[in-house]
Design a protein around this motif. Structure first.
Motif, mmCIF file in Angstrom:
data_model
loop_
_atom_site.group_PDB
_atom_site.id
_atom_site.type_symbol
_atom_site.label_atom_id
_atom_site.label_comp_id
_atom_site.label_asym_id
_atom_site.label_seq_id
_atom_site.Cartn_x
_atom_site.Cartn_y
_atom_site.Cartn_z
ATOM 1 N N ASP A 224 0.828 -1.212 0.000
ATOM 2 C CA ASP A 224 0.000 0.000 0.000
ATOM 3 C C ASP A 224 0.860 1.258 0.000
ATOM 4 O OD1 ASP A 224 -2.246 -1.543 -0.001
ATOM 5 O OD2 ASP A 224 -2.826 -1.142 2.076
ATOM 6 N N THR A 225 1.944 1.250 0.776
ATOM 7 C CA THR A 225 2.821 2.424 0.830
ATOM 8 C C THR A 225 3.480 2.665 -0.523
ATOM 9 O OG1 THR A 225 3.263 1.962 3.169
ATOM 10 C CG2 THR A 225 4.744 3.490 2.045
ATOM 11 N N ARG A 226 3.941 1.585 -1.163
ATOM 12 C CA ARG A 226 4.563 1.741 -2.482
ATOM 13 C C ARG A 226 3.544 2.260 -3.501
ATOM 14 N NH1 ARG A 226 6.394 -2.775 -6.699
ATOM 15 N NH2 ARG A 226 7.962 -1.609 -7.875
ATOM 16 N N GLU A 228 0.868 4.215 -2.904
ATOM 17 C CA GLU A 228 0.603 5.631 -2.674
ATOM 18 C C GLU A 228 1.830 6.492 -2.959
ATOM 19 O OE1 GLU A 228 -2.203 6.477 -2.598
ATOM 20 O OE2 GLU A 228 -3.465 5.110 -1.470
ATOM 21 N N LEU A 240 11.205 5.825 -0.187
ATOM 22 C CA LEU A 240 10.315 6.767 0.496
ATOM 23 C C LEU A 240 11.139 7.845 1.174
ATOM 24 C CD1 LEU A 240 7.504 7.585 1.536
ATOM 25 C CD2 LEU A 240 7.886 6.035 3.475
ATOM 26 N N ILE A 248 1.485 10.611 2.347
ATOM 27 C CA ILE A 248 1.237 9.176 2.206
ATOM 28 C C ILE A 248 0.620 8.613 3.483
ATOM 29 C CG2 ILE A 248 2.370 6.951 1.890
ATOM 30 C CD1 ILE A 248 4.391 8.453 0.083
ATOM 31 N N ALA A 249 1.089 9.081 4.641
ATOM 32 C CA ALA A 249 0.505 8.628 5.903
ATOM 33 C C ALA A 249 -0.981 8.942 5.959
ATOM 34 C CB ALA A 249 1.240 9.271 7.073
ATOM 35 N N LEU A 252 -3.026 6.582 4.019
ATOM 36 C CA LEU A 252 -3.102 5.254 4.632
ATOM 37 C C LEU A 252 -3.800 5.275 5.983
ATOM 38 C CD1 LEU A 252 0.486 3.934 3.772
ATOM 39 C CD2 LEU A 252 -1.669 3.421 2.612
ATOM 40 N N ARG A 257 4.047 11.336 9.269
ATOM 41 C CA ARG A 257 5.157 10.575 8.674
ATOM 42 C C ARG A 257 5.918 9.763 9.709
ATOM 43 N NH1 ARG A 257 10.391 13.050 8.755
ATOM 44 N NH2 ARG A 257 10.411 15.137 9.674
ATOM 45 N N LEU A 260 4.018 6.576 10.135
ATOM 46 C CA LEU A 260 4.259 5.734 8.961
ATOM 47 C C LEU A 260 5.645 5.109 9.024
ATOM 48 C CD1 LEU A 260 3.610 4.656 6.138
ATOM 49 C CD2 LEU A 260 4.387 6.846 5.202
ATOM 50 N N LEU A 264 6.425 1.135 9.062
ATOM 51 C CA LEU A 264 7.246 0.503 8.026
ATOM 52 C C LEU A 264 8.461 -0.188 8.618
ATOM 53 C CD1 LEU A 264 7.170 3.169 5.175
ATOM 54 C CD2 LEU A 264 6.193 0.870 5.113
#
Length: 773
Positions: A224-226, A228, A240, A248-249, A252, A257, A260, A264
């Protein structure tokens, strides 16, 4: 149905949407499904129209095969044929429209036999074919390749394990880790999406069980992170950066951040640990000849310590070891693993986790010595602490660790999370134990020095209180607890003083000595910890210039502690004095360059000029020279500025060029501000919001006759010139300046004479803040 690849691209871009519509975007998982459906709609229809009939099949592999297509990803496709069908024309009609539209392709055209031969030689191709999925054309030939590739992998995987492990570790060495990194590579890094593919391949070969729920959750977060990240960047990117983290946080559902980054880091640790265990359990980490030897006879059990043996290639418990009755066994196992570089056996970790007690406070002396042996083991400490932390055993020893676990750094200079930084500092401190009289206190101080972070208070103060509690629990004598507490409380004293104050001033030296209560042992411990802490922060933090300044400060403090006389400020050397006298006689500004212990010393001289610092700093910035320290003094009626510099990149400029530019700057014919602004634009400038600059004042310099203004701001080309010019226009006499650049942040200190005029500080501060924005 899209008729052209250009239609496909337009439809894809509409699906991704503009960045301004971030709040209305599809969830990452839904977006991936939509992208797969969109591409397959075009591919299957276009393949049918291109003649992919009997004897030809179009297969999706990689992310497209797994239905994990992220934005701006290449399409991984295989056009497989039976060797008789007219495949060349079909391939052209499939590939060329995509190329013309700029769609990335990782494609191949092969027979079943050719594809299997390549997979037998190339692990990456073999792993990709495990995800093969039929899209269009002859389903039978597509299934024949997919089934044969999976069977080939299952039957030949044992022979390929060493090669697979080598390729994995080679990729880790290039990409670094997901966990603990401030800028993680989500795909290639250790604990990333490529590692999840290796786990799936090992499970497909039935060498390990399918990963459980924790690994599946980590997979979802990474994917999901990749997704976004690429949607935000609107291009293919897997690393990132912190500046993208907040957006991005939010997408999600995380607070910021930092949340996030912490999530991660935990996901990366989960995946990395699972793959480490998998590679060991399958024998992938063991050379082939040793595997064959192990098949012929049982592994040796070689004693390493009391209750600890080396069983084959793993550190294990001796048969008669009883973790429940031996509080030091856990630490002896860990120390043996760190010292030898062999991993701890999973079975040993399980037994220790089930029955090893938390040592009772105060710890027995022998258990404390086992801890020191572990901390002093060097490079092997990193993997051992990671394994202990993953199994909950590290928290049993240090319950306070939870506050810094996976905690991301707050400044750009740090490349590690706080917990990894503490471990890395301890590793670096282990190389310095012979420089201090108490290696145990150095190692403990290294492990604890930033333990107070993540608690919304001064981490040195919080950490000192934690150090007192931990030192008492470890059973240290009261004087040692006091020393350990002081090490943590003052671990920033030497680097901050050396890089932000005039270390030639007796006031500065005596202030440090008083802070340390005149304790030479504490001074030596802080000196070693400063080096280890800087080395573990990131590249370029511990420089020759910084090392020399700190060593000079420590030498002066040691002399003061011994009651000896302190040397006065260093006078101009003969060459600098001669330069000033020549300038006084000719009236022409002049410049001299000379090598120094670290870097280069550049001396500027100009007659009757209060702005030497700003003009000289501007000329140095134009020539990409980074200033570390500067002093301004008068000699023979001439203002002399002495600068310690190093090139930001490349080589030193010609002194004649500096002399010409400085002369024009003095005369006013060189518009420094305009030139520096243009240079900053040429190098990209600053994008997005930056932190507001801050000014702090420090009194009691030179007996109260001077004050230090400390500026904390985002670094940029020409910052020192702008600030010095603002100070000079305010009528301030700058005695000296220290400049420290930490990542993208600058901490610049200026020594100014005290002006009793009302409102003086406010006016100066306002001018400096305007100049630093």
């Amino acid at each position: 149905m899209a008729d052209t690849a250009a239609d496909l691209v337009r439809a894809r871009d509409r699906l991704l949407g503009p960045r301004s519509a971030a709040a209305h975007r599809l969830p990452a998982a839904v977006l991936r499904e939509a992208l797969v459906d969109l591409h397959e709609l075009w591919l299957t229809g276009h393949a049918a129209r291109s003649g992919a009939g009997p004897g030809i099949a179009l297969l999706a592999v990689g992310g497209l095969g797994r239905r994990e297509l992220v934005p701006y990803a290449d399409l991984d496709l295989v056009l497989v044929h039976d060797g008789r069908a007219p495949v060349a024309a079909v391939a052209e009609r499939l590939w060329y429209p995509l190329w013309d539209a700029g769609v990335g392709l990782d494609h191949s055209v092969r027979t079943v036999g050719e594809a299997l031969d390549i997979a037998a030689a190339d692990p990456r191709t073999a792993l990709g074919l495990l995800d093969a999925r039929h899209l269009a054309g002859d389903a039978e030939i597509g299934e024949r390749l997919a089934s044969a590739a999976r069977e080939q992998w299952r039957t030949g995987v044992r022979k390929r394990l060493p090669e697979l492990a080598h390729s994995v570790r080679d990729r880790w060495s290039r990409a670094g880790e997901i966990a603990h990194r401030a800028e993680p590579d989500l795909k290639h890094g250790r604990g990333g999406l490529r590692d999840l593919g290796v786990l799936a391949a090992l499970a497909h070969a039935q060498l390990i069980d399918r990963p459980g729920g924790e690994v599946a959750d980590a997979h979802t977060l990474l994917l999901d992170t990749r997704t976004e990240l690429r949607r935000v960047a609107r291009r293919a990117r897997d690393v990132l950066r912190p500046q993208d983290g907040d957006e991005i946080a939010a997408l999600l559902g995380l607070t910021d951040r930092f949340a996030l980054a912490r999530a991660l880091s935990g996901a990366g640790r989960t995946v990395a640990y699972a793959l480490d265990v998998a590679l060991r359990s399958t024998g992938a980490a063991t050379p082939a000849r040793r595997v064959l030897s192990a098949l012929r006879r049982a592994p040796d059990r070689r004693p390493l310590d009391e209750g600890v043996v080396l069983h084959g290639t793993e550190v294990a418990l001796a048969r008669d070891a009883d973790p429940a009755k031996d509080p030091g066994l856990l630490l002896r196992v860990a120390a043996a693993a760190a010292r030898t570089g062999h991993p701890m056996a999973p079975g040993a970790l399980t037994r220790l986790g089930e029955s090893a007690p938390e040592p009772r406070a105060p710890w027995p002396a022998e258990v404390r010595q086992d801890l020191v042996a572990l901390l002093g083991a060097g490079e092997g400490l990193t993997d051992v602490v990671e394994a202990l932390d993953r199994t909950g055993l590290w928290a049993r020893l240090f319950p306070e660790w939870g506050a810094v676990r996976d905690l991301p750094p707050r400044d750009a200079a740090h490349v590690w999370t706080v917990d990894r930084h503490l471990v890395q500092t301890t590793v670096d401190a282990a190389r310095l134990v012979t420089s201090v009289a108490r290696p145990d206190l150095l190692l403990l101080g290294a492990l604890l020095h930033d333990l107070g972070k993540g608690r919304d208070r001064d981490h040195s103060v919080v950490g000192a209180a934690l150090a007192t509690s931990i030192g008492t629990r470890l059973g240290l004598p009261a004087p040692d607890v006091a020393t350990l507490t002081a090490v943590v409380r003052h671990h920033l004293l030497l680097p901050h003083t050396a890089t932000r104050r005039d270390i030639e001033s007796e006031t500065t030296v005596h202030r440090v000595v008083e802070t340390l209560d005149g304790d030479p042992l504490l001074l030596d411990l802080l000196h070693a910890l400063t080096e280890a802490d800087s080395l573990a922060t990131g590249p370029g933090v511990w420089t020759e210039w910084k090392a020399r300044l700190v060593a000079d400060l420590v030498a002066r403090c040691r002399t003061a502690m011994a009651g000896g006389p302190l040397p006065g400020p260093a006078p101009l050397d003969p060459a600098q004095s001669a330069l000033a006298e020549t300038t006084a006689r000719t009236g022409r500004p002049d410049v001299r360059m000379a090598p120094a212990e670290s870097g280069t010393t550049v001396t500027f001289a100009a007659r009757n000029l209060p702005g030497v610092l700003s003009r000289a700093a501007g000329v140095l910035a134009l020539n990409s020279l980074e200033v570390h320290a500067a002093t301004v003094s008068a000699h023979a009626g001439v203002a002399v500025g002495v600068f310690s510099v190093t090139p930001r990149f490349g080589s030193l400029p010609d002194p004649a060029l500096l002399r010409e530019q400085f002369g024009r700057a003095v005369s006013g014919s060189l518009p420094l501000a305009e030139k520096l602004a243009a240079k900053e634009r040429d190098y990209g400038g600053r994008v997005g919001a930056v932190p507001e600059p801050r000014v702090l004042w420090f009194d009691h310099e030179a007996g109260g006759a001077e004050v230090v203004l400390e500026l904390r701001a985002t670094d940029r080309i020409g910052l020192l010139h702008s600030v010095a010019d603002a100070l000079e226009r305010s009528g301030v006499d700058i005695r000296w300046a220290r400049v420290a650049t930490l990542g993208g942040a600058a901490v610049d200190s200026f020594c100014l004479p005290v002006d009793p005029a009302p409102g003086w500080r406010g006016a100066v501060e306002a001018a400096v803040l305007r100049a630093s924005r």
